[in-house]
Design a protein around this motif. Structure first.
Motif, short mmCIF file in Angstrom:
data_model
loop_
_atom_site.label_atom_id
_atom_site.label_comp_id
_atom_site.label_asym_id
_atom_site.label_seq_id
_atom_site.Cartn_x
_atom_site.Cartn_y
_atom_site.Cartn_z
N SER A 1 0.83 -1.20 0.00
CA SER A 1 0.00 0.00 0.00
C SER A 1 0.86 1.26 0.00
O SER A 1 0.36 2.35 0.11
N LEU B 1 -5.64 -1.26 -7.12
CA LEU B 1 -6.41 -1.72 -5.97
C LEU B 1 -5.44 -2.50 -5.09
O LEU B 1 -4.64 -3.29 -5.58
N LYS C 1 -4.48 -5.30 -2.43
CA LYS C 1 -4.99 -6.58 -1.91
C LYS C 1 -4.81 -6.62 -0.39
O LYS C 1 -3.80 -6.12 0.09
N PHE D 1 -8.90 -7.05 -1.25
CA PHE D 1 -9.94 -6.07 -1.57
C PHE D 1 -11.32 -6.72 -1.50
O PHE D 1 -11.44 -7.94 -1.59
N GLU E 1 -15.92 -3.63 -4.42
CA GLU E 1 -15.12 -2.47 -4.81
C GLU E 1 -14.38 -2.75 -6.11
O GLU E 1 -14.29 -1.91 -6.99
#
Ligand code: CA
Length: 222
Positions: free
Chosen positions: A82, A99, A101, A103, A107
């Motif tokens: 992240s 995105l 993980k 997730f 979304e």
């Protein structure tokens, strides 16, 4: 809409594929970067879901190569990290969105819908040919005012024909946009599905919409 998922974790890849198929998308999977690169070059995808950590070629390099090849598919990157830096590197490499993980599948779907909406703005919510209507949001198809019930495959085929109404669609184009990688070119499955569609859409109507052009393909006349 055809999507390529490049993800080496088989469980995640299969989970994504199953979920996307339930939403009516056509899905292919590649389990490493090289296979993903090969499929992305060979087929026409609307969107590529690309994991960053991949064997043989990592997602960042693969993303760069896809963009160098001028492949226009949207790229949604999946990252386990992240850190802001990694996201920036991904976006700089040509990804359209990312995105982290793990997730929530909801979304994930929302991100995909948002990307695909950008494709040919403004995205219509309804396709219309004469008195035939296909609602892209509810997947409801009507002719006259009568609802027509279609299977997922019939719906995908009709959507493709209607998006390209007035143009000749070859079997190859249909196989690339409506079928997945397991499509067997030597079967007559496309003709079979065209006939299913014809029975449901044209059979009870004087004005026919779906035409076969011998040796060339099909056309939906508007
Ligand atoms: Ca991975």
């Amino acid at each position: 809409m055809r999507i390529l998922v490049i993800e080496d974790e088989k469980k995640i890849a299969d989970f994504i594929k199953r979920g996307l198929k339930e939403e009516g998308y056509i899905v292919d999977i590649a389990y490493d970067g090289e296979e993903g690169y090969f499929l992305a070059k060979t087929n026409e995808y609307d969107l590529i879901v690309l994991d960053v950590m991949l064997p043989k070629m990592d997602g960042i390099n693969l993303c760069r190569k896809i963009r160098e090849e001028k492949i226009s598919a949207f790229i949604l990157m999946l990252t386990a990290r992240s850190a802001v830096k990694d996201k920036v590197i991904g976006l700089d490499a040509g990804a359209d969105d990312y995105l982290t993980k793990p997730f929530a599948f909801e979304e994930f779907l929302a991100r995909i819908r948002a990307l695909l909406r950008k494709k040919d703005l403004p995205e219509p919510t309804k396709l219309v040919a004469e008195d035939l209507e296909l609602d892209l949001l509810t997947h409801k198809v009507t002719r006259g005012n009568k609802e027509i019930l279609l299977t997922n495959k019939e719906y995908a085929l009709l959507e493709y024909l209607m998006r390209n109404a007035g143009t000749v669609i070859t079997r190859t184009m249909i196989s690339e946009h409506v079928w997945d990688i397991n499509f067997d070119t030597f079967t007559n499955v496309i003709d079979v599905y065209i006939n299913y569609l014809r029975n449901k859409i044209d059979h009870d109507h004087k004005k026919k919409l779906i035409y076969t052009l011998r040796g060339r393909g099909y056309i939906l006349r508007n």
